[in-house]
Scaffold this active site. Sequence first.
Site, mmCIF file in Angstrom:
data_model
loop_
_atom_site.group_PDB
_atom_site.id
_atom_site.type_symbol
_atom_site.label_atom_id
_atom_site.label_comp_id
_atom_site.label_asym_id
_atom_site.label_seq_id
_atom_site.Cartn_x
_atom_site.Cartn_y
_atom_site.Cartn_z
ATOM 1 N N HIS A 1 8.661 32.165 25.721
ATOM 2 C CA HIS A 1 8.989 31.325 24.562
ATOM 3 C C HIS A 1 7.955 30.201 24.395
ATOM 4 O O HIS A 1 7.596 29.842 23.275
ATOM 5 C CB HIS A 1 10.376 30.676 24.739
ATOM 6 C CG HIS A 1 11.509 31.650 24.757
ATOM 7 N ND1 HIS A 1 12.211 31.943 25.901
ATOM 8 C CD2 HIS A 1 12.072 32.383 23.770
ATOM 9 C CE1 HIS A 1 13.157 32.824 25.610
ATOM 10 N NE2 HIS A 1 13.103 33.106 24.335
ATOM 11 N N ARG B 1 16.954 37.921 30.079
ATOM 12 C CA ARG B 1 17.888 38.786 30.819
ATOM 13 C C ARG B 1 17.412 39.075 32.243
ATOM 14 O O ARG B 1 18.189 39.606 33.038
ATOM 15 C CB ARG B 1 18.106 40.093 30.058
ATOM 16 C CG ARG B 1 18.889 39.881 28.758
ATOM 17 C CD ARG B 1 19.278 41.189 28.094
ATOM 18 N NE ARG B 1 20.236 40.986 27.030
ATOM 19 C CZ ARG B 1 19.932 40.924 25.722
ATOM 20 N NH1 ARG B 1 18.686 41.051 25.335
ATOM 21 N NH2 ARG B 1 20.877 40.723 24.823
#
Length: 289
Positions: free
Chosen positions: A40, A192
């Site tokens: 990110h 995840r």
Amino acid sequence: LIAMQTIETVTEVREFVRRRRCEGRRIGLVPTMGALHAGHLALVDHAARRADVVVVSVFVNPTQFGPGEDFDRYPRPVADDLALLDREGISAVFLPSSEEMYPSGAASGVRLVVGALSDQLCGRYRPGHFDGVVQIVAKLFAAIEPDVAVFGLKDAQQFVIIEHLVAALGFGVEIDGVETVREPDGLAMSSRNRYLNPSLRGQAVVLNRALASARACLEQGEQAREPLVTAMLQELRQAPDFAVQYAEMVDARTLQPLQHVEQGQRVLFAIAGHLDSTRLIDSAFVTAP
Ligand code: PAF
């Protein structure tokens, strides 16, 4: 340095952006579901190079999760995310509630539907997922009206579908894709990954190895589907707990499966599957020699 603003409503984010735009600033948007990692931050860095004001949205979007998927257990470390973004020096975080984004409820109201592009790859295994993605991305574009929006290329099908969304609805936004950021052993960064225990984490490297193997075959001149897909499956078999959903070779623009690659064709290799209950995906865009 100007302090980062945390904004929770559409009205306020619209006003925040309107003021900056009146000052002649270019607006960049990085949509996220939080649980931020270095992948990110690469999107944020890219946005900061392409725009004067960067807004990061953090919203775990309920409409893109199917029944039995991980919406409830999806990590929501909001305080950590805000601290990280503050250190990055971004202008504002848009952190809406579900009621704010879906005032008439997540299941009702007007909804967008993705056509044939969602019949392939993840769309086959996650019915309605991309409808939910375009729904929230369109709402973010309508609220923020960014000049540029930045997405990760790991979610390759999502990226292609968002490009089509912009063309279909005529949003005046440029869409930029950023290369996947990887752990030192090659595992693609993902929120995840934190679900994986050490044994599963060790096995997760096979996705990137499988992509690398297909890429090497293609670059050595292989053009037929069978050997290229087999190259991926052979690597994936090295992980005893990895249950493959698909290991595909598709056209990078139409996402249609390829039987044969033409010279100079842009190809997408894409993999998805489960390690225990954790669903992992990885992908690589490659141009055939
Ligand atoms: O890629 C994601 O994190 C999500 O799908 C997105 C684009 C933020 C939409 O919820």
